[in-house]
Every structure is written in structure tokens, then in C-alpha cells.
Write a protein that holds these residues in place. Structure first.
Motif, short mmCIF file in Angstrom:
data_model
loop_
_atom_site.label_atom_id
_atom_site.label_comp_id
_atom_site.label_asym_id
_atom_site.label_seq_id
_atom_site.Cartn_x
_atom_site.Cartn_y
_atom_site.Cartn_z
N ILE A 103 34.53 37.39 47.27
CA ILE A 103 33.44 38.40 46.01
C ILE A 103 34.82 39.26 45.72
O ILE A 103 35.81 40.15 46.89
N SER A 104 34.47 39.64 44.44
CA SER A 104 35.83 40.81 44.23
C SER A 104 34.60 42.29 44.45
O SER A 104 34.19 42.62 43.49
N TYR A 105 35.56 42.17 45.02
CA TYR A 105 35.01 43.73 45.20
C TYR A 105 35.66 45.37 44.93
O TYR A 105 36.83 45.65 44.69
N ASP A 106 34.41 45.98 43.88
CA ASP A 106 34.83 47.59 43.40
C ASP A 106 35.85 46.68 42.04
O ASP A 106 35.67 47.09 40.70
N ARG A 107 37.50 46.21 42.17
CA ARG A 107 37.83 45.47 41.35
C ARG A 107 37.98 43.99 40.98
O ARG A 107 37.58 43.43 41.95
N LEU A 108 37.68 43.64 39.55
CA LEU A 108 37.61 42.41 39.14
C LEU A 108 38.97 42.10 39.59
O LEU A 108 40.14 42.00 38.56
N ILE A 109 38.79 40.27 40.17
CA ILE A 109 39.80 39.28 40.09
C ILE A 109 39.68 38.25 38.91
O ILE A 109 39.25 38.20 38.35
N LYS A 110 41.39 38.35 37.87
CA LYS A 110 40.97 37.63 36.37
C LYS A 110 41.58 36.49 36.82
O LYS A 110 42.14 36.09 37.63
N ALA A 166 45.63 42.51 39.92
CA ALA A 166 43.87 41.84 39.80
C ALA A 166 44.29 39.92 38.92
O ALA A 166 43.60 39.26 39.15
N GLU A 167 45.23 40.54 38.62
CA GLU A 167 45.74 38.43 38.01
C GLU A 167 46.09 37.75 39.27
O GLU A 167 46.34 36.78 39.54
N GLY A 227 45.86 57.00 32.73
CA GLY A 227 45.27 56.31 32.65
C GLY A 227 46.24 56.17 34.77
O GLY A 227 46.96 56.99 34.98
N GLY A 228 45.06 55.17 34.91
CA GLY A 228 45.66 54.49 35.98
C GLY A 228 46.58 53.12 36.48
O GLY A 228 47.48 53.34 35.71
N ALA A 229 47.14 52.64 37.56
CA ALA A 229 47.89 51.40 37.60
C ALA A 229 47.49 50.45 36.33
O ALA A 229 46.78 49.98 35.72
N ASP A 230 48.39 49.84 35.65
CA ASP A 230 48.09 48.07 34.60
C ASP A 230 48.04 47.78 35.16
O ASP A 230 47.25 46.51 34.43
#
Length: 360
Positions: free
Chosen positions: A135-142, A117-118, A178-181
């Protein structure tokens, strides 16, 4: 044939002369529609460029992402645009390189499912330098100035998981896998889970005896985490929340190794076929269904609109650490054995024959 070419040549020359004679300039596409009849289709083909969408995906390793790929492709083509899809196999550097390829090819809009994301912020910067919206799809780009974020309400996903399990196990020892950090969604899932668990933790009803990220979402890492959780607690755990169905599958394998599969409630999310089968078999308690066809269609429509220069207004904005990002958030659905037929099966997401294959 000769007459046809003479007619076309005459039309093109006339069009050029008229455009050149207009001091302020004339929109060629509109002009051709107003002044010709049978030649208009020829003019449109010559003047109008087909919209091309670039889709940069993190991975196709899980069933869910294969669905996104094909459904997005179908949705874009249904809208009359084209799409090029590249996937990075969970490789941060490769995804950035692939995104640069799409940018250099001159796509009109770039849609990104970020691995990191970063790090994906650099993709946004490069795209914007080339005049391409993202467009950031499903996961937010930070920490970037993305143009639109479209996803499900991922915090709500975690809340649905925790709500389902706390109804079954209002007191006891909980494990969170959890998922991936590096995945912003993994943080949102976890936040949603603890929105529900924390008041019960504060009351002393629930104790979280193990809480760990799954590096890179790799199934082998999820298995190791769950095995470690069981070993650290002498198999004395009462409920397990896993960040997605692939992770839940590994949790259940670790439980099977200890003879505990089906005896401890396990929550997942994504409504994968294997998870649906585990639910009716009794080894997985619930999943969270996110109607991907709705997500892909909304993303395709938004991409085409942005490519046409249209502005997209949203009711929701999400902070990504740099700006308040215009966001479209869709509603997830909790699924268990009681409602599986009327949700994922009724929607055609999975067939009843496939879901019940191992129990009928």
C-alpha cells in the motif's frame, strides 16, 4: 492438570487423524470449530497466525508524521493485528534497506510512505517477489505495480491554498515555495495551486516572481528560498504559497527578518499546531486540514483486508506511470481564522487552549 493435558493431547491426535483421513483435505480451523467446543480456542491459537503489517516511513521530523505513526499503530492494533514501524530519517538507501528487513521478516502487507517516489519502486518489486502486497500511503510510489494508494486529494490541497489567497489577493506578485522535488505529493500540491493561478496568470492579473522546490523538505532550505525570493524582488511580493506548514514557518521567519510578518498572506497545509497558532496570531493566513485519523484507519482496514486475501474495489484510479492504481482519496478542508474553532478544534485535532495559547 494431568487430566487437562491428556484431554488436549487426545484432541490434537484425533484432529490429526481426521485431517489425514480426508482425501481432499479439510480446513483445519473450520473443522475444529465444527467438532469441538471448549477445545476450539486452543485449536485457533495453534492454527491461526496473527496478521503483521510493516510500515515503512520516510521521516518523523514533522509533527504531522508523528501523528500518522501513532494513529496507524492504534488503528492496526484495534483491528487485532500487529505492526512494525521503521522510519528512514529522509534517507533513500536506508528506507530501501529497512523495507527489505520488513519483507525478510515476513510481514503480511507492507505500507510505505516513500521518501523518493521513483526509487521506492524497487521496494514494491521486492515485496511482490516475496508474495507481499504493498500500500502506498499518502504519497504515490511511481512506476510500480502497487496494490493500493490511499491519501488525501493532494491536487485539491493545492487548489484550496490558491483559492484562499486569490480571494485576498486577486492581483499581484506571488511566490511559490514548493516541497521536495522527489516527493510526488509536492508535484500534486503544485499542480493544484497552478490549476487556480494559471488563468489569472494568463490574464495578467498575477505574476509568479519566484518558484522553487525545497530540497528534501528541509526547513533551512525553505528559509533560504524565501530569503532569496525577497532579495530578488526587493521585498515587493503580495502573496506566498508554501507547500506545507513547516515550510510556511520558515517563510514567516524570513518575513520577520524583514519586518513583513503578518503583512503578506501566507498559505500552508497540514494543520500543525504551530500553524494553527500562527493563524490566530495573524502571521499565517490559512492551512489545509487533513483528518489523519480517518486516513490511518482507512489504511489499517485496507492493510488487514489485503492480508486476508480480500480484494479492495475503489471508484478512483490514479496513474503512477506504469499502471492505473486503485486509489482511495479523502477530502481535505481549508482552515483559516474564521473556521478554525469548528474544524480542527471541534474535531479534537488540537485543543482550543493550545491553539489560542499565545493570544488569550
Amino acid at each position: 492438570m494431568m487430566k487437562k493435558w491428556i484431554k488436549l493431547f487426545t484432541f490434537v491426535i484425533t484432529l490429526v487423524l481426521v485431517v489425514s483421513a480426508c482425501k481432499g483435505g479439510v480446513d483445519q480451523k473450520n473443522y475444529s470449530k465444527q467438532t469441538v467446543s471448549e477445545e476450539s480456542e486452543v485449536a485457533d491459537v495453534m492454527i491461526e497466525k496473527k496478521i503483521k503489517i510493516g510500515f515503512s516511513m520516510d521521516t518523523l521530523e514533522e509533527e504531522r508524521w508523528l501523528r500518522d505513526r501513532w494513529m496507524f499503530l492504534d488503528a492496526v492494533e484495534e483491528l487485532g493485528a500487529g505492526v512494525e514501524i521503521l522510519e528512514a530519517n529522509g534517507d533513500e538507501a536506508l528506507q530501501i534497506s529497512q523495507a527489505e528487513t520488513l519483507i525478510n521478516e515476513g510481514v503480511d502487507v507492507l505500507v510505505v510512505v516513500p521518501y523518493n517516489a521513483e526509487a521506492a519502486a524497487s521496494i514494491v518489486k521486492k515485496a511482490h517477489s516475496a508474495g507481499i502486497k504493498v500500500i502506498s500511503y499518502d504519497r504515490l510510489i511511481k512506476n510500480s505495480e502497487i496494490d493500493l494508494y490511499i491519501s488525501f486529494d493532494n491536487e485539491r490541497v493545492g487548489e484550496l491554498q490558491a483559492e484562499a489567497l486569490t480571494k485576498l489577493v486577486p492581483k499581484g506578485k506571488y511566490v511559490y515555495i514548493g516541497g521536495a522535488d522527489t516527493d510526488n505529493n509536492a508535484h500534486l500540491f503544485k499542480k493544484g495551486v497552478f490549476n487556480i493561478l494559471q488563468p489569472l496568470i494568463n490574464r495578467g492579473d498575477i505574476t509568479v516572481v519566484y518558484d522553487q522546490w525545497t530540497k528534501d523538505w528541509l526547513p533551512t532550505n525553505a528559509f533560504k528560498n524565501m530569503a532569496e525570493a525577497l532579495n530578488a524582488n526587493n521585498n515587493d511580493v503580495d502573496a506566498i504559497i508554501a507547500a506545507n506548514d513547516a515550510t510556511a514557518e520558515e517563510v514567516i521567519k524570513a518575513l520577520e527578518a524583514q519586518g513583513l510578518a503578518g503583512k503578506i498572506p501566507v498559505a500552508g497545509q497540514d494543520a500543525e499546531l504551530a500553524a494553527a497558532q500562527r493563524i490566530v496570531e495573524g502571521t499565517q493566513t490559512m492551512t489545509v486540514y487533513k483528518p489523519i485519523q480517518t486516513l490511518t484507519m482507512e489504511a489499517a482496514k485496507a492493510a488487514v483486508r489485503l492480508a486476508k486475501g480480500e480484494k479492495i474495489e475503489t471508484d478512483t484510479k490514479i496513474s503512477n506511470g506504469k499502471i492505473e492504481v486503485p486509489s482511495i482519496l479523502l477530502s481535505p478542508i481549508s482552515v483559516d481564522k474564521a473556521n478554525i474553532d469548528e474544524t480542527i478544534i471541534a474535531d479534537g485535532f488540537h485543543s482550543r487552549e493550545d491553539v489560542y495559547r499565545n493570544v488569550e
